[in-house]
Design a protein around this motif. Structure first.
Motif, PDB file in Angstrom:
ATOM      1  N   TYR A 304       0.795  -1.233   0.000  1.00 17.61           N
ATOM      2  CA  TYR A 304       0.000   0.000   0.000  1.00 17.61           C
ATOM      3  C   TYR A 304       0.831   1.289   0.000  1.00 17.61           C
ATOM      4  O   TYR A 304       0.264   2.372   0.101  1.00 17.61           O
ATOM      5  N   GLU A 306       4.710   3.287  -1.458  1.00 12.67           N
ATOM      6  CA  GLU A 306       5.614   3.336  -2.604  1.00 12.67           C
ATOM      7  C   GLU A 306       7.063   3.287  -2.115  1.00 12.67           C
ATOM      8  O   GLU A 306       7.449   4.035  -1.207  1.00 12.67           O
ATOM      9  N   GLU A 308      10.015   4.122  -3.315  1.00 12.61           N
ATOM     10  CA  GLU A 308      10.925   5.261  -3.428  1.00 12.61           C
ATOM     11  C   GLU A 308      10.679   6.253  -2.295  1.00 12.61           C
ATOM     12  O   GLU A 308      11.617   6.869  -1.775  1.00 12.61           O
ATOM     13  N   ALA A 309       9.398   6.401  -1.911  1.00 13.50           N
ATOM     14  CA  ALA A 309       9.092   7.312  -0.803  1.00 13.50           C
ATOM     15  C   ALA A 309       9.655   6.751   0.511  1.00 13.50           C
ATOM     16  O   ALA A 309      10.158   7.507   1.355  1.00 13.50           O
ATOM     17  N   MET A 312      13.418   7.375   0.405  1.00 15.05           N
ATOM     18  CA  MET A 312      13.777   8.782   0.610  1.00 15.05           C
ATOM     19  C   MET A 312      13.626   9.190   2.079  1.00 15.05           C
ATOM     20  O   MET A 312      14.462   9.904   2.621  1.00 15.05           O
ATOM     21  N   ALA A 326       9.413   1.500  -9.539  1.00 14.38           N
ATOM     22  CA  ALA A 326       9.647   2.126 -10.839  1.00 14.38           C
ATOM     23  C   ALA A 326      10.099   3.564 -10.656  1.00 14.38           C
ATOM     24  O   ALA A 326      10.892   4.076 -11.434  1.00 14.38           O
ATOM     25  N   CYS A 327       9.573   4.202  -9.611  1.00 12.51           N
ATOM     26  CA  CYS A 327       9.892   5.615  -9.407  1.00 12.51           C
ATOM     27  C   CYS A 327      11.331   5.802  -8.931  1.00 12.51           C
ATOM     28  O   CYS A 327      11.813   6.918  -8.819  1.00 12.51           O
ATOM     29  N   SER A 328      12.024   4.694  -8.629  1.00  9.22           N
ATOM     30  CA  SER A 328      13.442   4.781  -8.284  1.00  9.22           C
ATOM     31  C   SER A 328      14.294   4.769  -9.530  1.00  9.22           C
ATOM     32  O   SER A 328      15.485   5.019  -9.485  1.00  9.22           O
ATOM     33  N   GLU A 346       2.057  -3.075  -8.003  1.00  7.64           N
ATOM     34  CA  GLU A 346       1.959  -2.349  -6.735  1.00  7.64           C
ATOM     35  C   GLU A 346       2.859  -2.984  -5.667  1.00  7.64           C
ATOM     36  O   GLU A 346       3.435  -2.287  -4.843  1.00  7.64           O
ATOM     37  N   HIS A 349       6.446  -2.153  -6.433  1.00 11.20           N
ATOM     38  CA  HIS A 349       6.741  -0.748  -6.136  1.00 11.20           C
ATOM     39  C   HIS A 349       6.944  -0.498  -4.655  1.00 11.20           C
ATOM     40  O   HIS A 349       7.610   0.458  -4.276  1.00 11.20           O
ATOM     41  N   LEU A 379       3.632   6.850   5.896  1.00 11.78           N
ATOM     42  CA  LEU A 379       3.193   6.791   4.500  1.00 11.78           C
ATOM     43  C   LEU A 379       1.837   6.103   4.365  1.00 11.78           C
ATOM     44  O   LEU A 379       1.023   6.496   3.529  1.00 11.78           O
ATOM     45  N   SER A 383      -2.166   7.209   2.702  1.00 12.06           N
ATOM     46  CA  SER A 383      -2.669   6.459   1.562  1.00 12.06           C
ATOM     47  C   SER A 383      -4.164   6.217   1.663  1.00 12.06           C
ATOM     48  O   SER A 383      -4.651   5.776   2.704  1.00 12.06           O
TER      49      SER A 383
ATOM     50  N   PHE B  10       7.973  17.183   0.394  1.00 11.72           N
ATOM     51  CA  PHE B  10       7.948  15.722   0.533  1.00 11.72           C
ATOM     52  C   PHE B  10       7.979  15.316   2.013  1.00 11.72           C
ATOM     53  O   PHE B  10       7.203  14.473   2.454  1.00 11.72           O
ATOM     54  N   GLN B  56      -5.032  12.315  -0.751  1.00  6.05           N
ATOM     55  CA  GLN B  56      -4.339  11.153  -0.185  1.00  6.05           C
ATOM     56  C   GLN B  56      -3.588  10.512  -1.339  1.00  6.05           C
ATOM     57  O   GLN B  56      -4.012  10.624  -2.493  1.00  6.05           O
ATOM     58  N   THR B  57      -2.511   9.848  -1.052  1.00  6.60           N
ATOM     59  CA  THR B  57      -1.745   9.265  -2.158  1.00  6.60           C
ATOM     60  C   THR B  57      -0.979   8.013  -1.757  1.00  6.60           C
ATOM     61  O   THR B  57      -0.551   7.873  -0.617  1.00  6.60           O
ATOM     62  N   ARG B  58      -0.861   7.131  -2.727  1.00  5.89           N
ATOM     63  CA  ARG B  58       0.135   6.060  -2.647  1.00  5.89           C
ATOM     64  C   ARG B  58       1.126   6.421  -3.744  1.00  5.89           C
ATOM     65  O   ARG B  58       0.935   6.066  -4.898  1.00  5.89           O
ATOM     66  N   GLY B  59       2.118   7.189  -3.354  1.00  3.58           N
ATOM     67  CA  GLY B  59       2.995   7.718  -4.385  1.00  3.58           C
ATOM     68  C   GLY B  59       4.419   7.898  -3.905  1.00  3.58           C
ATOM     69  O   GLY B  59       4.723   7.799  -2.711  1.00  3.58           O
ATOM     70  N   CYS B  60       5.273   8.199  -4.860  1.00  3.06           N
ATOM     71  CA  CYS B  60       6.685   8.395  -4.569  1.00  3.06           C
ATOM     72  C   CYS B  60       6.910   9.807  -4.040  1.00  3.06           C
ATOM     73  O   CYS B  60       5.966  10.595  -3.922  1.00  3.06           O
ATOM     74  N   SER B  61       8.136  10.126  -3.754  1.00  3.06           N
ATOM     75  CA  SER B  61       8.450  11.449  -3.184  1.00  3.06           C
ATOM     76  C   SER B  61       7.962  12.550  -4.106  1.00  3.06           C
ATOM     77  O   SER B  61       7.474  13.584  -3.639  1.00  3.06           O
ATOM     78  N   LYS B 101      11.159  12.865 -12.424  1.00  2.00           N
ATOM     79  CA  LYS B 101      10.045  13.184 -11.520  1.00  2.00           C
ATOM     80  C   LYS B 101       8.967  14.038 -12.194  1.00  2.00           C
ATOM     81  O   LYS B 101       7.977  14.396 -11.549  1.00  2.00           O
ATOM     82  N   HIS B 103       6.809  13.132 -14.258  1.00  2.00           N
ATOM     83  CA  HIS B 103       5.529  12.414 -14.314  1.00  2.00           C
ATOM     84  C   HIS B 103       4.702  12.652 -13.053  1.00  2.00           C
ATOM     85  O   HIS B 103       3.469  12.678 -13.102  1.00  2.00           O
TER      86      HIS B 103
END
Lengths: 408, 123
Positions: A304, A306, A308-309, A312, A326-328, A346, A349, A379, A383, B10, B56-61, B101, B103
């Motif tokens: 649930y 990501e 890369e987050a 970081m 993928a974001c890495s 997912e 990731h 994180l 979500s 971030f 809300q997000t499930r996302g990268c930095s 980044k 995207h």
């Protein structure tokens, strides 16, 4: 931030150790001759390179003229695969590899497809193992070679290269393995394992960056890729990187001499970390457990969120890891290894690789786990995409703003 | 590699969470190669102007930083102007971002456009 950084990214690169640096030092400013020169400085440099060659081949049971130095394991892989295919007879136009290879093999294979070769990309099981029977079934009369990674760089799977090599040998197919991660940690004796080419490097075993080597069994037909001088038995032109080669020799000697002790030490760290991280809800281990896993590797999926987050946030806290997200990657592609073992995108990731060396300590596990727990909580709280049945915490996925419209 | 502004948003994202009585809610996910970042965006307006954005997000930095910045840029804007915010505008407001980044910037802009469109459609 941790008081002292915790470096759990040793599958990417390791710190050089003092004896390696000490062995290299004289070759920068004192014994700086070119091994191809005929005077004493050159002869001294040549002797250093040949001593290193003898040491490294000795560690794998090979003869001293069966190894050439390169600039990296990537170069070794390129040299092996392009070198063999260029020298191959026209009717040998089929190659075999797996779906869990490093890009230094995978992308070479993809280019060879463009050049007219047929390539079979073997599936793996959910722990990342190639089945020797699958390899056997893939072999055809026109198969030239198979290339299967030894110790996996993402999930730590140690392939049974003896069984895979035997299949190749029985069927007259050349066998190459990328041992960049496994060299020194997992023994290879070329008298016992029917492998024809092995790629290795130095910086995964506390040696310097910028040096690798390729073992090529005597009698294997192999074309050089670059033109230049006659270095490395006419197979890899260019002045040898003498200090790095000496450093590689020292690192390999130390690594192999201390293999059992260092492995046991890393396994204790690895297994403790895995046990503690799997206590976090909605996590799973990628790759096998036990002695078929690289001592240096743990790979966990945190659902649930990501990767890369996670990476970081951990980096800001002084904990250094890597991610299959993928974001890495610049290509925005999830790790081919994680998708090959059946992870959906997912899951891939949300995967983090923790990798160890003998310079890590068991004392680092607890603070690292605490940082991971806090970051994962943080994180997940952001979500909206946690299924209700997995949202065991009140407020998970719905924090901070609960105000009604009228309150703004 | 990342600007101070990027790292600020971030590490301490603004306006994260949900709005119980939002005027519009939308889910978007990145549909380009590889990345599967998702954003749920909530919007409140008052007399044709945006008063609050949350997400809300499930996302990268990048996605976290971009959504945070977007949630600061949009309030006070007309719906029309908000829909004009591009990934490039968000990137610039963050002090520039690496190409890989971009995207995420585009995803945050798309989230805002999508939720504004829902509002315009009266949903």
């Amino acid at each position: 931030m941790s008081e002292k950084p915790i470096y759990f990214d040793n599958n990417d690169s390791t710190a050089m150790i003092e004896p390696v640096f000490a062995a290299m030092k004289p070759y920068f400013m004192e014994q700086y001759g070119n091994p191809a020169s005929l005077h004493q400085y050159g002869l001294d440099a040549e002797e250093a390179v040949n001593d290193a060659r003898a040491t490294l081949t000795g560690l794998i049971g090979a003869q001293s003229d069966e190894l050439l130095f390169t600039g990296s394991a990537t170069e070794s892989n390129n040299l092996a695969l392009f070198g063999l295919t260029q020298a191959a007879p026209k009717n040998k136009h089929h190659l075999i590899t797996s779906k869990v290879e490093h890009h230094a093999v995978l992308n070479v294979m993809k280019r060879l497809v463009k050049e007219g070769f047929e390539v079979t990309f073997l599936d793996v099981d959910k722990e990342g193992f190639v089945d020797p029977d699958d390899l056997k079934k893939a072999i055809r009369p026109e198969t030239l070679l198979a290339s299967i990674v030894h110790g996996n760089h993402v999930i730590g799977t140690i392939q049974d290269i003896k069984a895979l090599g035997e299949v190749c040998r029985e069927n007259g197919v050349l066998f190459h393995t990328d041992a960049a991660q496994s060299f020194t940690k997992v023994p290879i004796d070329v008298n016992d394992i029917p492998v024809d080419l092995i790629s290795i490097n130095a910086h995964k075993m506390h040696g310097p960056k910028g040096v690798g080597a390729l073992y090529v069994r005597k009698g294997v037909r192999f074309d050089r890729l670059m033109e230049g001088g006659p270095q490395e038995n006419n197979r890899r032109p260019g002045t040898e990187n003498v200090p790095a080669i000496v450093g590689m020799e020292e690192a390999a000697k130390i690594g192999c001499a201390n293999r059992d002790k260092d492995n046991a030490y890393m396994i204790e760290i690895r297994d403790r970390l895995i046990e503690k991280l799997l206590e976090i809800p909605h996590t799973h281990l990628n790759g096998p457990r036990g002695d078929k896993r690289m001592p240096s590797n743990a790979n966990i999926t945190f659902l649930y969120i990501e990767g890369e987050a996670i990476l970081m946030h951990l980096s800001m806290r002084g904990v250094y890891v890597s991610s299959g997200s993928a974001c890495s990657s610049i290509a925005l592609a999830p790790s081919n290894v994680l998708t090959a073992i059946g992870l959906v995108h997912e899951e891939a990731h949300g995967s983090i690789r923790f990798s160890f060396s003998k310079l890590n300590s068991l004392d680092e596990v607890e603070p690292a786990v605490e940082h991971v727990k806090q970051v994962v909580d943080q994180l997940r709280a952001m979500s909206a995409f946690i299924p209700a049945e997995h949202s065991e915490k009140e407020g998970a996925g719905k924090t901070f703003y609960k105000k009604k419209k009228s309150e703004f | 590699m990342y600007s101070k502004e990027y790292m600020k948003h971030f590490s301490n994202p603004r306006n994260i969470g949900e709005i119980d009585e939002a005027d519009a809610v939308a889910d978007v996910h990145y549909t380009g190669q590889g990345c599967f970042d998702k954003v749920r965006i909530f919007l409140i307006r008052d007399e044709g102007r945006i008063t609050r954005v949350a997400y809300q997000t499930r996302g990268c930095s990048g996605t976290i930083a971009a959504c945070s910045k977007m949630s600061e840029l949009a309030p006070g804007m007309s719906l029309h102007d908000a829909a004009e915010i591009t990934g490039g505008v968000i990137a610039e407001s963050l002090g520039g971002v690496p190409e890989k980044k971009q995207h995420s910037m585009d995803l945050a802009a798309e989230a805002l456009r999508t939720v504004v469109a829902k509002l315009s459609e009266g949903k």
